[in-house]
Design a protein around this motif. Structure first.
Motif, PDB file in Angstrom:
ATOM      1  N   ALA A 128       0.826  -1.210   0.000  1.00 27.65           N
ATOM      2  CA  ALA A 128       0.000   0.000   0.000  1.00 27.65           C
ATOM      3  C   ALA A 128       0.858   1.258   0.000  1.00 27.65           C
ATOM      4  O   ALA A 128       0.579   2.223  -0.714  1.00 27.65           O
ATOM      5  CB  ALA A 128      -0.936  -0.020   1.207  1.00 27.65           C
ATOM      6  N   ASP A 129       1.908   1.240   0.788  1.00 29.99           N
ATOM      7  CA  ASP A 129       2.828   2.380   0.857  1.00 29.99           C
ATOM      8  C   ASP A 129       3.546   2.573  -0.473  1.00 29.99           C
ATOM      9  O   ASP A 129       3.623   3.694  -0.999  1.00 29.99           O
ATOM     10  CB  ASP A 129       3.827   2.149   1.991  1.00 29.99           C
ATOM     11  CG  ASP A 129       4.910   3.214   2.051  1.00 29.99           C
ATOM     12  OD1 ASP A 129       4.568   4.412   2.006  1.00 29.99           O
ATOM     13  OD2 ASP A 129       6.102   2.853   2.147  1.00 29.99           O
ATOM     14  N   ALA A 131       2.566   1.662  -3.366  1.00 30.17           N
ATOM     15  CA  ALA A 131       1.630   2.022  -4.439  1.00 30.17           C
ATOM     16  C   ALA A 131       1.285   3.507  -4.423  1.00 30.17           C
ATOM     17  O   ALA A 131       0.715   4.018  -5.390  1.00 30.17           O
ATOM     18  CB  ALA A 131       0.354   1.197  -4.314  1.00 30.17           C
ATOM     19  N   GLY A 132       1.609   4.204  -3.319  1.00 28.38           N
ATOM     20  CA  GLY A 132       1.358   5.635  -3.253  1.00 28.38           C
ATOM     21  C   GLY A 132       0.243   6.057  -2.315  1.00 28.38           C
ATOM     22  O   GLY A 132      -0.052   7.251  -2.197  1.00 28.38           O
ATOM     23  N   LEU A 133      -0.396   5.098  -1.659  1.00 31.46           N
ATOM     24  CA  LEU A 133      -1.421   5.462  -0.679  1.00 31.46           C
ATOM     25  C   LEU A 133      -0.779   6.193   0.500  1.00 31.46           C
ATOM     26  O   LEU A 133       0.372   5.912   0.859  1.00 31.46           O
ATOM     27  CB  LEU A 133      -2.156   4.212  -0.191  1.00 31.46           C
ATOM     28  CG  LEU A 133      -3.099   3.579  -1.218  1.00 31.46           C
ATOM     29  CD1 LEU A 133      -3.410   2.139  -0.850  1.00 31.46           C
ATOM     30  CD2 LEU A 133      -4.391   4.392  -1.332  1.00 31.46           C
ATOM     31  N   LYS A 134      -1.532   7.114   1.107  1.00 30.35           N
ATOM     32  CA  LYS A 134      -0.976   7.939   2.181  1.00 30.35           C
ATOM     33  C   LYS A 134      -1.933   7.997   3.372  1.00 30.35           C
ATOM     34  O   LYS A 134      -3.156   7.894   3.201  1.00 30.35           O
ATOM     35  CB  LYS A 134      -0.712   9.358   1.668  1.00 30.35           C
ATOM     36  CG  LYS A 134       0.306   9.431   0.540  1.00 30.35           C
ATOM     37  CD  LYS A 134       0.459  10.862   0.049  1.00 30.35           C
ATOM     38  CE  LYS A 134       1.445  10.938  -1.123  1.00 30.35           C
ATOM     39  NZ  LYS A 134       1.563  12.329  -1.644  1.00 30.35           N
ATOM     40  N   GLU A 184      -7.571  -3.398  -5.867  1.00 26.05           N
ATOM     41  CA  GLU A 184      -7.718  -2.081  -6.477  1.00 26.05           C
ATOM     42  C   GLU A 184      -8.406  -1.175  -5.458  1.00 26.05           C
ATOM     43  O   GLU A 184      -9.512  -1.476  -5.001  1.00 26.05           O
ATOM     44  CB  GLU A 184      -8.545  -2.162  -7.761  1.00 26.05           C
ATOM     45  CG  GLU A 184      -8.744  -0.809  -8.432  1.00 26.05           C
ATOM     46  CD  GLU A 184      -9.620  -0.897  -9.678  1.00 26.05           C
ATOM     47  OE1 GLU A 184      -9.098  -1.285 -10.738  1.00 26.05           O
ATOM     48  OE2 GLU A 184     -10.826  -0.603  -9.559  1.00 26.05           O
ATOM     49  N   THR A 194      -8.178   8.842  -6.891  1.00 26.61           N
ATOM     50  CA  THR A 194      -7.081   8.183  -7.607  1.00 26.61           C
ATOM     51  C   THR A 194      -7.175   6.685  -7.364  1.00 26.61           C
ATOM     52  O   THR A 194      -7.523   6.240  -6.270  1.00 26.61           O
ATOM     53  CB  THR A 194      -5.706   8.691  -7.118  1.00 26.61           C
ATOM     54  OG1 THR A 194      -5.664  10.121  -7.225  1.00 26.61           O
ATOM     55  CG2 THR A 194      -4.583   8.093  -7.939  1.00 26.61           C
ATOM     56  N   THR A 195      -6.862   5.881  -8.388  1.00 27.29           N
ATOM     57  CA  THR A 195      -6.900   4.429  -8.271  1.00 27.29           C
ATOM     58  C   THR A 195      -5.493   3.894  -8.006  1.00 27.29           C
ATOM     59  O   THR A 195      -4.549   4.252  -8.702  1.00 27.29           O
ATOM     60  CB  THR A 195      -7.461   3.785  -9.547  1.00 27.29           C
ATOM     61  OG1 THR A 195      -8.783   4.289  -9.788  1.00 27.29           O
ATOM     62  CG2 THR A 195      -7.526   2.271  -9.407  1.00 27.29           C
ATOM     63  N   PHE A 196      -5.389   3.023  -6.999  1.00 22.75           N
ATOM     64  CA  PHE A 196      -4.109   2.439  -6.605  1.00 22.75           C
ATOM     65  C   PHE A 196      -4.197   0.915  -6.711  1.00 22.75           C
ATOM     66  O   PHE A 196      -5.260   0.338  -6.494  1.00 22.75           O
ATOM     67  CB  PHE A 196      -3.744   2.832  -5.176  1.00 22.75           C
ATOM     68  CG  PHE A 196      -3.642   4.316  -4.951  1.00 22.75           C
ATOM     69  CD1 PHE A 196      -2.424   4.968  -5.066  1.00 22.75           C
ATOM     70  CD2 PHE A 196      -4.770   5.060  -4.617  1.00 22.75           C
ATOM     71  CE1 PHE A 196      -2.328   6.343  -4.866  1.00 22.75           C
ATOM     72  CE2 PHE A 196      -4.683   6.431  -4.402  1.00 22.75           C
ATOM     73  CZ  PHE A 196      -3.453   7.074  -4.535  1.00 22.75           C
ATOM     74  N   HIS A 197      -3.064   0.279  -7.013  1.00 21.50           N
ATOM     75  CA  HIS A 197      -3.014  -1.182  -7.133  1.00 21.50           C
ATOM     76  C   HIS A 197      -1.878  -1.728  -6.261  1.00 21.50           C
ATOM     77  O   HIS A 197      -0.809  -2.106  -6.766  1.00 21.50           O
ATOM     78  CB  HIS A 197      -2.810  -1.606  -8.587  1.00 21.50           C
ATOM     79  CG  HIS A 197      -3.955  -1.232  -9.485  1.00 21.50           C
ATOM     80  ND1 HIS A 197      -4.018  -0.031 -10.149  1.00 21.50           N
ATOM     81  CD2 HIS A 197      -5.091  -1.909  -9.797  1.00 21.50           C
ATOM     82  CE1 HIS A 197      -5.146   0.016 -10.859  1.00 21.50           C
ATOM     83  NE2 HIS A 197      -5.808  -1.103 -10.660  1.00 21.50           N
ATOM     84  N   PRO A 198      -2.082  -1.782  -4.946  1.00 19.54           N
ATOM     85  CA  PRO A 198      -1.023  -2.305  -4.064  1.00 19.54           C
ATOM     86  C   PRO A 198      -0.832  -3.801  -4.240  1.00 19.54           C
ATOM     87  O   PRO A 198      -1.790  -4.555  -4.387  1.00 19.54           O
ATOM     88  CB  PRO A 198      -1.546  -1.981  -2.662  1.00 19.54           C
ATOM     89  CG  PRO A 198      -3.018  -1.868  -2.810  1.00 19.54           C
ATOM     90  CD  PRO A 198      -3.267  -1.345  -4.193  1.00 19.54           C
TER      91      PRO A 198
END
Length: 288
Positions: A128-129, A131-134, A184, A194-198
């Motif tokens: 998660a980190d 992938a850009g999640l904060k 997703e 924003t869509t993230f894919h950790p």
């Protein structure tokens, strides 16, 4: 061949088939009852968590009678563990479709605040980190669907109303994801979705990673793999490559699942040439 013989043969075959079916159901029903009784006799938090374990039996025992194979039975037991809403209770086996265990399979911590789902913490360097999640982001969708509806799968069936701990368990399980699918996550920051894919462990070695800190100190961080016998050979190779350094830091902060005695003894064995009290005690317990 006369009709009387055919009728008798058909009845005999029907009895055999029905008998086999009854045997299969009886096997899983017996296993279910043994499983339920074992937890009933040994689980220490029924009263503290207000779990109606007898009602759990009423809900799931009829389902056990319909089980026809081991995979279905594993799925049933996984559903029953949701009734404990305790991530530290789990099976020692899983399917590809099984949920990742928590907390070991979690890389972010999300809390519900009113009608919003907010990221409160991240495991640094994990999926998660990376992938850009904060921290502070609001999560709105998981795998393309609203969150509330997906939590029902993990909420206990014995309860008519859910408390905060039940919801938190369901949230943790949902966002840990399953072994067979990617995640997703749609999250917003400053109102922009924003869509993230950790991924599970980012781009790091799944067992551990190592690095040199300075001219006298090396570092090995084990990534929650103390239960994997594959760690033994990998650790030995890393240890040998760092043997010239005076100090070695072994970081176990990412090992929430614990491990097994085989791996523990193999690693400890690199630091001693004789049995020590802890090892002897552990060995004796396994023998008895």
């Amino acid at each position: 061949m006369n009709n009387k013989f055919l009728t008798k043969f058909a009845l005999t075959l029907l009895i055999i088939v029905n008998g086999y079916s009854a045997f299969a159901q009886t096997k899983y029903q017996k296993d279910f009852n043994g499983f339920w009784s074992d937890i009933n006799d040994n689980y220490a938090y029924f009263e503290e968590q207000n779990i109606d374990w007898k009602k759990v039996k009423e809900i799931y025992e009829p389902q056990a009678g319909k089980i026809s194979n081991d995979n279905e039975f594993i799925q049933l037991l996984e559903n029953i563990f949701n009734e404990l809403y305790n991530g530290h209770s789990s099976l020692s086996t899983n399917l590809k479709t099984s949920n990742r265990l928590i907390p070991s399979g979690s890389d972010l911590y999300i809390e519900k605040s009113g009608n919003r789902y907010l990221i409160k913490d991240l495991r640094k360097g994990f999926g998660a980190d990376l992938a850009g999640l904060k921290i502070g982001m609001e999560v709105t969708l998981f795998n393309g669907k609203p969150i509330d509806e997906q939590l029902k799968k993990f909420l206990p069936k014995f309860a008519d109303q859910y408390n905060q701990k039940m919801y938190q368990y369901a949230i943790d399980m949902l966002f840990a994801g399953t072994h067979d699918s990617n995640r997703e996550i749609v999250a917003t920051e400053n109102g922009k979705p924003t869509t993230f894919h950790p991924v599970s462990y980012g781009n790091r070695n799944e067992l551990f990673y190592s690095k040199v800190l300075n001219e006298s100190t090396a570092y090995i961080k084990i990534n929650n793999s103390l239960g994997s016998n594959n760690l033994i050979t990998a650790f030995d190779q890393a240890f040998d490559s760092l043997f010239q350094y005076k100090n070695l830091i072994i970081d176990l902060t990412e090992t929430p699942s614990g491990g097994n005695s085989t791996v523990a003894r193999a690693i400890m064995g690199r630091f001693t040439d004789k049995l020590l009290p802890f090892q002897v005690h552990e060995f004796d317990e396994r023998e008895y």
